[in-house]
Design a protein around this motif. Structure first.
Motif, PDB file in Angstrom:
ATOM      1  N   PHE A  53       4.909 -28.056  15.476  1.00  0.00           N
ATOM      2  CA  PHE A  53       6.193 -27.997  16.168  1.00  0.00           C
ATOM      3  C   PHE A  53       6.121 -28.725  17.506  1.00  0.00           C
ATOM      4  CE2 PHE A  53       6.019 -24.194  13.473  1.00  0.00           C
ATOM      5  CZ  PHE A  53       7.201 -24.343  12.762  1.00  0.00           C
ATOM      6  N   GLY A  54       7.269 -29.201  17.963  1.00  0.00           N
ATOM      7  CA  GLY A  54       7.376 -29.785  19.295  1.00  0.00           C
ATOM      8  C   GLY A  54       8.314 -28.937  20.129  1.00  0.00           C
ATOM      9  N   GLU A  55       7.885 -28.596  21.340  1.00  0.00           N
ATOM     10  CA  GLU A  55       8.733 -27.820  22.249  1.00  0.00           C
ATOM     11  C   GLU A  55       8.842 -28.529  23.587  1.00  0.00           C
ATOM     12  OE1 GLU A  55      10.545 -25.027  22.031  1.00  0.00           O
ATOM     13  OE2 GLU A  55      10.037 -24.426  19.980  1.00  0.00           O
ATOM     14  N   ASN A  56      10.013 -28.363  24.236  1.00  0.00           N
ATOM     15  CA  ASN A  56      10.292 -29.049  25.503  1.00  0.00           C
ATOM     16  C   ASN A  56      10.218 -28.151  26.726  1.00  0.00           C
ATOM     17  OD1 ASN A  56      11.724 -30.431  23.262  1.00  0.00           O
ATOM     18  ND2 ASN A  56      12.327 -31.867  24.882  1.00  0.00           N
ATOM     19  N   TYR A  57      10.321 -26.842  26.531  1.00  0.00           N
ATOM     20  CA  TYR A  57      10.444 -25.942  27.680  1.00  0.00           C
ATOM     21  C   TYR A  57       9.326 -24.900  27.641  1.00  0.00           C
ATOM     22  CZ  TYR A  57      14.874 -28.288  27.549  1.00  0.00           C
ATOM     23  OH  TYR A  57      15.824 -29.277  27.504  1.00  0.00           O
ATOM     24  N   ILE A  58       8.642 -24.762  28.790  1.00  0.00           N
ATOM     25  CA  ILE A  58       7.455 -23.913  28.839  1.00  0.00           C
ATOM     26  C   ILE A  58       7.762 -22.441  28.530  1.00  0.00           C
ATOM     27  CG2 ILE A  58       5.759 -22.927  30.456  1.00  0.00           C
ATOM     28  CD1 ILE A  58       4.871 -25.586  29.393  1.00  0.00           C
ATOM     29  N   GLN A  59       8.848 -21.927  29.115  1.00  0.00           N
ATOM     30  CA  GLN A  59       9.174 -20.513  28.893  1.00  0.00           C
ATOM     31  C   GLN A  59       9.426 -20.240  27.408  1.00  0.00           C
ATOM     32  OE1 GLN A  59       9.493 -17.995  31.519  1.00  0.00           O
ATOM     33  NE2 GLN A  59       9.177 -16.873  29.611  1.00  0.00           N
ATOM     34  N   GLU A  60      10.188 -21.125  26.800  1.00  0.00           N
ATOM     35  CA  GLU A  60      10.501 -20.988  25.375  1.00  0.00           C
ATOM     36  C   GLU A  60       9.227 -21.117  24.528  1.00  0.00           C
ATOM     37  OE1 GLU A  60      13.599 -23.694  24.123  1.00  0.00           O
ATOM     38  OE2 GLU A  60      13.441 -23.073  22.023  1.00  0.00           O
ATOM     39  N   LEU A  61       8.384 -22.068  24.880  1.00  0.00           N
ATOM     40  CA  LEU A  61       7.119 -22.266  24.178  1.00  0.00           C
ATOM     41  C   LEU A  61       6.269 -20.998  24.230  1.00  0.00           C
ATOM     42  CD1 LEU A  61       4.871 -24.210  22.984  1.00  0.00           C
ATOM     43  CD2 LEU A  61       4.228 -24.642  25.361  1.00  0.00           C
ATOM     44  N   GLN A  62       6.200 -20.419  25.421  1.00  0.00           N
ATOM     45  CA  GLN A  62       5.370 -19.229  25.635  1.00  0.00           C
ATOM     46  C   GLN A  62       5.892 -18.038  24.810  1.00  0.00           C
ATOM     47  OE1 GLN A  62       5.247 -18.291  29.784  1.00  0.00           O
ATOM     48  NE2 GLN A  62       3.096 -17.699  29.705  1.00  0.00           N
ATOM     49  N   ASN A  63       7.211 -17.846  24.838  1.00  0.00           N
ATOM     50  CA  ASN A  63       7.800 -16.757  24.050  1.00  0.00           C
ATOM     51  C   ASN A  63       7.511 -16.943  22.564  1.00  0.00           C
ATOM     52  OD1 ASN A  63       8.914 -15.761  26.362  1.00  0.00           O
ATOM     53  ND2 ASN A  63      10.956 -16.609  25.986  1.00  0.00           N
ATOM     54  N   LYS A  64       7.721 -18.135  22.088  1.00  0.00           N
ATOM     55  CA  LYS A  64       7.552 -18.388  20.658  1.00  0.00           C
ATOM     56  C   LYS A  64       6.104 -18.248  20.242  1.00  0.00           C
ATOM     57  CE  LYS A  64      11.599 -21.219  19.760  1.00  0.00           C
ATOM     58  NZ  LYS A  64      12.135 -22.605  19.701  1.00  0.00           N
ATOM     59  N   LYS A  65       5.198 -18.752  21.094  1.00  0.00           N
ATOM     60  CA  LYS A  65       3.773 -18.667  20.776  1.00  0.00           C
ATOM     61  C   LYS A  65       3.353 -17.205  20.585  1.00  0.00           C
ATOM     62  CE  LYS A  65      -0.616 -19.718  20.554  1.00  0.00           C
ATOM     63  NZ  LYS A  65      -1.176 -20.420  19.384  1.00  0.00           N
ATOM     64  N   SER A  66       3.885 -16.331  21.447  1.00  0.00           N
ATOM     65  CA  SER A  66       3.451 -14.937  21.368  1.00  0.00           C
ATOM     66  C   SER A  66       4.051 -14.222  20.160  1.00  0.00           C
ATOM     67  CB  SER A  66       3.788 -14.205  22.666  1.00  0.00           C
ATOM     68  OG  SER A  66       5.184 -14.160  22.820  1.00  0.00           O
ATOM     69  N   LEU A  67       5.170 -14.723  19.644  1.00  0.00           N
ATOM     70  CA  LEU A  67       5.858 -14.029  18.554  1.00  0.00           C
ATOM     71  C   LEU A  67       5.629 -14.628  17.173  1.00  0.00           C
ATOM     72  CD1 LEU A  67       9.261 -13.484  20.372  1.00  0.00           C
ATOM     73  CD2 LEU A  67       7.559 -11.727  19.877  1.00  0.00           C
ATOM     74  N   LEU A  68       5.245 -15.894  17.147  1.00  0.00           N
ATOM     75  CA  LEU A  68       5.132 -16.565  15.842  1.00  0.00           C
ATOM     76  C   LEU A  68       3.903 -16.125  15.068  1.00  0.00           C
ATOM     77  CD1 LEU A  68       5.826 -20.394  15.808  1.00  0.00           C
ATOM     78  CD2 LEU A  68       7.030 -18.623  14.572  1.00  0.00           C
ATOM     79  N   LEU A  69       4.003 -16.289  13.765  1.00  0.00           N
ATOM     80  CA  LEU A  69       2.845 -16.072  12.899  1.00  0.00           C
ATOM     81  C   LEU A  69       1.709 -16.995  13.313  1.00  0.00           C
ATOM     82  CD1 LEU A  69       4.705 -16.246   9.480  1.00  0.00           C
ATOM     83  CD2 LEU A  69       3.906 -14.185  10.640  1.00  0.00           C
ATOM     84  N   ALA A  70       0.502 -16.551  13.071  1.00  0.00           N
ATOM     85  CA  ALA A  70      -0.642 -17.417  13.361  1.00  0.00           C
ATOM     86  C   ALA A  70      -0.501 -18.701  12.561  1.00  0.00           C
ATOM     87  CB  ALA A  70      -1.930 -16.698  12.985  1.00  0.00           C
ATOM     88  N   GLY A  71      -1.059 -19.762  13.089  1.00  0.00           N
ATOM     89  CA  GLY A  71      -1.063 -21.000  12.326  1.00  0.00           C
ATOM     90  C   GLY A  71      -0.161 -22.068  12.886  1.00  0.00           C
ATOM     91  N   ALA A  72       0.798 -21.669  13.723  1.00  0.00           N
ATOM     92  CA  ALA A  72       1.673 -22.683  14.307  1.00  0.00           C
ATOM     93  C   ALA A  72       0.894 -23.517  15.320  1.00  0.00           C
ATOM     94  CB  ALA A  72       2.867 -22.030  14.989  1.00  0.00           C
ATOM     95  N   ILE A  73       1.183 -24.816  15.340  1.00  0.00           N
ATOM     96  CA  ILE A  73       0.533 -25.754  16.258  1.00  0.00           C
ATOM     97  C   ILE A  73       1.636 -26.411  17.082  1.00  0.00           C
ATOM     98  CG2 ILE A  73      -0.917 -27.846  16.374  1.00  0.00           C
ATOM     99  CD1 ILE A  73      -1.710 -27.190  13.433  1.00  0.00           C
ATOM    100  N   PHE A  74       1.370 -26.574  18.380  1.00  0.00           N
ATOM    101  CA  PHE A  74       2.420 -27.101  19.244  1.00  0.00           C
ATOM    102  C   PHE A  74       2.027 -28.375  19.967  1.00  0.00           C
ATOM    103  CE2 PHE A  74       3.461 -22.589  18.944  1.00  0.00           C
ATOM    104  CZ  PHE A  74       4.821 -22.631  18.736  1.00  0.00           C
ATOM    105  N   HIS A  75       2.963 -29.328  19.975  1.00  0.00           N
ATOM    106  CA  HIS A  75       2.895 -30.466  20.882  1.00  0.00           C
ATOM    107  C   HIS A  75       3.907 -30.208  21.994  1.00  0.00           C
ATOM    108  CE1 HIS A  75       1.255 -33.829  17.997  1.00  0.00           C
ATOM    109  NE2 HIS A  75       0.529 -32.722  17.945  1.00  0.00           N
ATOM    110  N   PHE A  76       3.519 -30.493  23.224  1.00  0.00           N
ATOM    111  CA  PHE A  76       4.504 -30.410  24.301  1.00  0.00           C
ATOM    112  C   PHE A  76       5.193 -31.762  24.423  1.00  0.00           C
ATOM    113  CE2 PHE A  76       6.362 -30.103  28.486  1.00  0.00           C
ATOM    114  CZ  PHE A  76       6.979 -28.873  28.370  1.00  0.00           C
ATOM    115  N   ILE A  77       6.535 -31.772  24.373  1.00  0.00           N
ATOM    116  CA  ILE A  77       7.269 -33.047  24.373  1.00  0.00           C
ATOM    117  C   ILE A  77       8.326 -33.114  25.475  1.00  0.00           C
ATOM    118  CG2 ILE A  77       6.884 -33.391  21.883  1.00  0.00           C
ATOM    119  CD1 ILE A  77       9.864 -32.619  21.485  1.00  0.00           C
ATOM    120  N   GLY A  78       8.323 -32.119  26.384  1.00  0.00           N
ATOM    121  CA  GLY A  78       9.328 -32.121  27.457  1.00  0.00           C
ATOM    122  C   GLY A  78       8.730 -32.601  28.763  1.00  0.00           C
TER     123      GLY A  78
END
Ligand SMILES: *Cc1c(COP(=O)(O)O)cnc(C)c1O
Length: 229
Positions: A53-78
């Motif tokens: 996944f690509g996320e642009n906003y740190i707060q949103e990234l942090q919330n999602k990371k803590s709630l998502l199932l294991a296995g998600a990988i993030f690129h920061f694009i913002g």
């Protein structure tokens, strides 16, 4: 159309565009840009095998990371501010939007403490668009030379967002300019650990053209998830 159908369709189109330009579709990574989309939609994408996944906003990234199932990988694009660099360094595998040395140094310090190393792409404002972030093509070289002193940061390629145009063909010249710039920088050994630098370019409207011009990473949001609120 649902998300898993959208992903299947995009993968077909990626394969088709790759073959058309005599490229291996395996060398093209699809980043599902999930900014402003809820977790349920991301989980649906993961159900279809899309974990990047690509996320642009740190707060949103942090919330999602803590709630998502294991296995998600993030690129920061913002746009990344230095005071948020620590969180990006903790969560992301790639920062696609590095555009200044001060931020690079801050990232490197945090990564040192985390005992981690990450890949970064230099965001280049290839079309000189005053509305777009990124550094001028000439300055990319200077920044890459400076990155040699930061051992926790691996310079792995370039990223760009071309000036907006309703006609995707108008993006082609910018994508090809980014490819040419990357080639020049590679010849100067400025991506020392990379035989072929990553080129992150192309979004929902123009990713097929980006692939024809050499994209190795495409960032696709609305074509997967639908319209953002
Ligand atoms: C939002 C965004 C995208 C995705 O755009 P779509 O048109 O929804 O595919 C890609 N890259 C960046 C940097 C973005 O901010």
């Amino acid at each position: 159309m649902n998300i898993s159908n959208n992903i299947a369709e995009i993968k077909d189109k990626i394969a088709h565009a790759a073959h058309k330009s005599k490229r291996n579709p395996e060398e093209i990574q699809l980043v599902a840009v999930s900014k402003h989309f809820p977790l349920e939609k991301m989980q649906e994408a993961m159900g279809a095998g899309q974990y990047l996944f690509g996320e642009n906003y740190i707060q949103e990234l942090q919330n999602k990371k803590s709630l998502l199932l294991a296995g998600a990988i993030f690129h920061f694009i913002g746009h990344l501010q230095s005071n948020k660099a620590k969180i990006a360094a903790e969560i992301c595998t790639v920062i696609e939007t590095l555009d200044n040395y001060k931020l690079a140094r801050t990232l490197n310090n945090h990564l040192e403490k985390l005992n981690k190393r990450i890949d970064v792409l230099i965001q280049v404002n290839i079309g000189n668009d005053p509305k777009k972030a990124g550094i001028a093509p000439d300055d990319a070289r200077t920044l890459l030379i400076q990155l040699r002193d930061l051992p926790r940061i691996k310079a792995s390629g370039l990223m760009t967002i071309p000036p907006y145009d309703a006609d995707p063909e108008r993006s082609r010249i910018h994508f090809s300019n980014l490819r040419i710039l990357a080639k020049k920088l590679t010849a100067e050994n400025l991506f020392p650990e990379q035989t072929k630098p990553e080129l992150s370019m192309g979004m929902s409207g123009d990713y097929l053209i980006a692939i024809e011009e050499g994209a190795t990473i495409i960032r696709v949001g609305t074509a997967i998830f639908g319209k953002r609120q």
